[in-house]
Write a protein that holds these residues in place. Structure first.
Motif, short mmCIF file in Angstrom:
data_model
loop_
_atom_site.label_atom_id
_atom_site.label_comp_id
_atom_site.label_asym_id
_atom_site.label_seq_id
_atom_site.Cartn_x
_atom_site.Cartn_y
_atom_site.Cartn_z
N TYR A 1 0.84 -1.20 0.00
CA TYR A 1 0.00 0.00 0.00
C TYR A 1 0.87 1.25 0.00
O TYR A 1 0.66 2.19 -0.78
N GLY A 2 1.86 1.27 0.86
CA GLY A 2 2.76 2.41 0.92
C GLY A 2 3.62 2.54 -0.31
O GLY A 2 3.98 3.65 -0.73
N ALA A 3 3.97 1.40 -0.92
CA ALA A 3 4.82 1.41 -2.11
C ALA A 3 4.19 2.19 -3.25
O ALA A 3 4.91 2.67 -4.15
N ASN A 4 2.89 2.36 -3.24
CA ASN A 4 2.23 3.17 -4.26
C ASN A 4 2.78 4.59 -4.29
O ASN A 4 2.74 5.27 -5.33
N CYS A 5 3.33 5.04 -3.16
CA CYS A 5 3.88 6.40 -3.08
C CYS A 5 5.12 6.57 -3.96
O CYS A 5 5.45 7.69 -4.35
N PHE A 6 5.80 5.48 -4.26
CA PHE A 6 7.01 5.57 -5.08
C PHE A 6 6.73 6.18 -6.45
O PHE A 6 7.61 6.76 -7.06
N ARG A 7 5.50 6.05 -6.92
CA ARG A 7 5.14 6.58 -8.23
C ARG A 7 5.33 8.10 -8.30
O ARG A 7 5.49 8.67 -9.38
N CYS A 8 5.31 8.75 -7.14
CA CYS A 8 5.41 10.21 -7.10
C CYS A 8 6.85 10.70 -7.28
O CYS A 8 7.07 11.89 -7.55
N PHE A 9 7.80 9.80 -7.13
CA PHE A 9 9.21 10.21 -7.14
C PHE A 9 9.86 9.86 -8.48
O PHE A 9 10.75 9.01 -8.56
N LYS A 10 9.45 10.55 -9.52
CA LYS A 10 9.90 10.23 -10.88
C LYS A 10 11.39 10.48 -11.08
O LYS A 10 12.00 9.94 -12.02
N ASN A 11 12.00 11.32 -10.23
CA ASN A 11 13.40 11.68 -10.40
C ASN A 11 14.36 10.81 -9.60
O ASN A 11 15.57 11.05 -9.62
N LEU A 12 13.83 9.80 -8.91
CA LEU A 12 14.68 8.97 -8.07
C LEU A 12 15.79 8.29 -8.87
O LEU A 12 15.55 7.66 -9.90
N LYS A 13 17.02 8.43 -8.35
CA LYS A 13 18.16 7.70 -8.91
C LYS A 13 18.57 6.56 -7.98
O LYS A 13 19.20 5.61 -8.41
N SER A 14 18.21 6.70 -6.70
CA SER A 14 18.59 5.69 -5.71
C SER A 14 17.40 5.44 -4.78
O SER A 14 16.85 6.38 -4.21
N LEU A 15 17.00 4.17 -4.67
CA LEU A 15 15.90 3.79 -3.79
C LEU A 15 16.32 2.57 -2.97
O LEU A 15 16.68 1.53 -3.53
N GLU A 16 16.26 2.71 -1.66
CA GLU A 16 16.52 1.60 -0.75
C GLU A 16 15.29 1.40 0.12
O GLU A 16 14.96 2.25 0.93
N ALA A 17 14.63 0.28 -0.09
CA ALA A 17 13.42 -0.06 0.66
C ALA A 17 13.59 -1.46 1.22
O ALA A 17 12.87 -2.39 0.87
N CYS A 18 14.58 -1.60 2.09
CA CYS A 18 14.96 -2.92 2.62
C CYS A 18 14.18 -3.24 3.89
O CYS A 18 13.81 -2.37 4.66
N GLY A 19 13.96 -4.52 4.10
CA GLY A 19 13.43 -4.98 5.37
C GLY A 19 11.98 -4.61 5.63
O GLY A 19 11.54 -4.58 6.78
N GLY A 20 11.23 -4.31 4.57
CA GLY A 20 9.83 -3.98 4.75
C GLY A 20 8.94 -5.18 4.47
O GLY A 20 9.31 -6.33 4.71
#
Length: 406
Positions: free
Chosen positions: A290-309
């Protein structure tokens, strides 16, 4: 012995050389045109700095990790008035040694990391009108003496590192006049919410390191006026989802490190207004699909770390269109499968990919064939074997230089 033919040399490096001794440094005395000298990690040069005292054009001197260097050596630098960059980290320099630097009025960068100095050394440094970068990380500094940060000359500081010291909010009172600061590191200091109010006037701040401090939600309200802030690290603090709503007001943020198990989907949602983010670290945060849907808002991301969720393949659908990503770390999301590798197969800019501790298998590797920029691939504790990883490198991804398992 250095050849006479080197008399015109302007830069010289003997980094980590055991062949350089105090006696051998006599040869440096004739290098009167020397601008840059790098003796990092040379452990036999105690007593040899006397041979540098006539190098009147020297601008940069690197003595990092020369743990033989003591106060008695530093006094020979007092006449090197052209020095702009002096690196002394992990030397045995104390407040006495720093006092010999009073006359270096052109000094712009001073690194004293790990030196046994106290805040009293600031009294000597307060007259260095050109100083813009000061590193006092891991020096064991307490609040006493921090009033010397109020010196008129130190107001020109742009970079200040006070990490891993024993300073408290009482020290931060004396930082409020450093109005030109662009980077401030308070990592692992004993500062809290009340202390942050003294940073409100540092409107040029671009980077703020608050990892492992006592800062919580209430302290973040003092940062809302720092409109130039681009990077903030709140890992291992007391900040929760409520605090994330306050962070969302910092519209210039490009890098956010929130290694914090108190952050959930609600906290991530509070950041969605920060559409300019290029780096987002959510290590240990309790993010679900559900929260991962928020990633769509960050179109400029070059680095994403979403570990241990708690992200599954369904959540990865919100990542598959972040085409600017060069680093993606989804390790320890244990329910990810080969479907995840299929979903991210279009992220062709990826250089680093980590899907360790998941249910990914050998069969999923075929989906990586178009990730030709991959240089690092980590699939530890998955169903992928070392042999298949080697085949992938040999036949499909020749640019891979780091693989796990191997």
């Amino acid at each position: 012995m250095l050849s006479a033919g080197l008399s015109n040399v302007s830069s010289l490096s003997f980094k980590r050389s055991n062949g350089v001794t105090a006696e051998g440094m006599r040869a440096f005395a004739n290098l009167i045109k020397l601008l840059n000298l790098d003796l990092e990690g040379c452990l036999k040069i105690h007593g040899g700095l006397i041979h540098l005292k006539d190098l009147k054009k020297l601008e940069s001197l690197n003595l990092r990790y020369c743990n033989c260097i003591a106060d008695s050596d530093i006094k020979y630098l007092a006449d090197l008035t052209t020095l702009k960059d002096l690196q002394l980290s992990s030397c045995r320099v104390t407040d006495l040694g720093v006092s010999y630097l009073r006359g270096l009025l052109k000094l712009t960068h001073l690194n004293l990391e790990g030196c046994p100095v106290t805040a009293a050394c600031l009294e000597a440094l307060s007259g260095l009108a050109s100083l813009i970068s000061l590193n006092l990380n891991r020096c064991g500094i307490y609040d006493d003496g921090c009033e010397n940060f109020e010196g008129k000359c130190l107001k020109k500081l742009k970079v200040l590192n006070l990490g891993f010291n024993y300073i408290t909010d009482a020290c931060l009172v004396h930082l409020k006049e450093l109005i030109n600061l662009e980077s401030l590191n308070l990592d692992s200091c004993k500062v809290g919410d009340e202390g942050l109010q003294h940073l409100k006037g540092l409107v040029l701040l671009q980077s703020l390191e608050l990892s492992d401090t006592e800062v919580g939600n209430n302290g973040l309200q003092h940062l809302c006026g720092l409109r130039n802030l681009q990077s903030i690290n709140l890992s291992f603090t007391l900040v929760t989802d409520i605090g994330m709503k306050k962070i969302s007001m910092l519209s210039a943020l490009k890098s956010v490190n929130l290694d914090n198990r108190q952050i959930t989907d609600v906290g991530l949602a509070a950041l969605t207004s920060l559409t300019g983010l290029t780096h987002l670290d959510l290590f240990g945060a309790r993010i679900t699909d559900y929260g991962a849907n928020c990633f769509r808002c960050f179109k400029n991301l070059k680095s994403l770390e979403a570990c241990g969720g708690f992200i599954t393949d369904a959540g990865v659908k919100s990542i598959k269109d972040l085409k600017a990503l060069t680093l993606l770390n989804l390790s320890q999301n244990v329910n990810l499968t080969d479907k995840t590798l299929e979903l991210i197969s279009g992220l062709t800019a990826l250089v680093n990919l980590n899907v360790s501790n998941s249910r990914v298998s050998n069969a999923g590797l075929k989906h990586l064939k178009d990730l030709l920029n991959l240089r690092s691939l980590s699939l530890d504790s998955t169903r992928v074997t070392a042999n298949e990883m080697k085949k992938l490198q040999a036949t499909t991804l020749p640019n891979l230089i780091s693989m796990r398992p191997e």
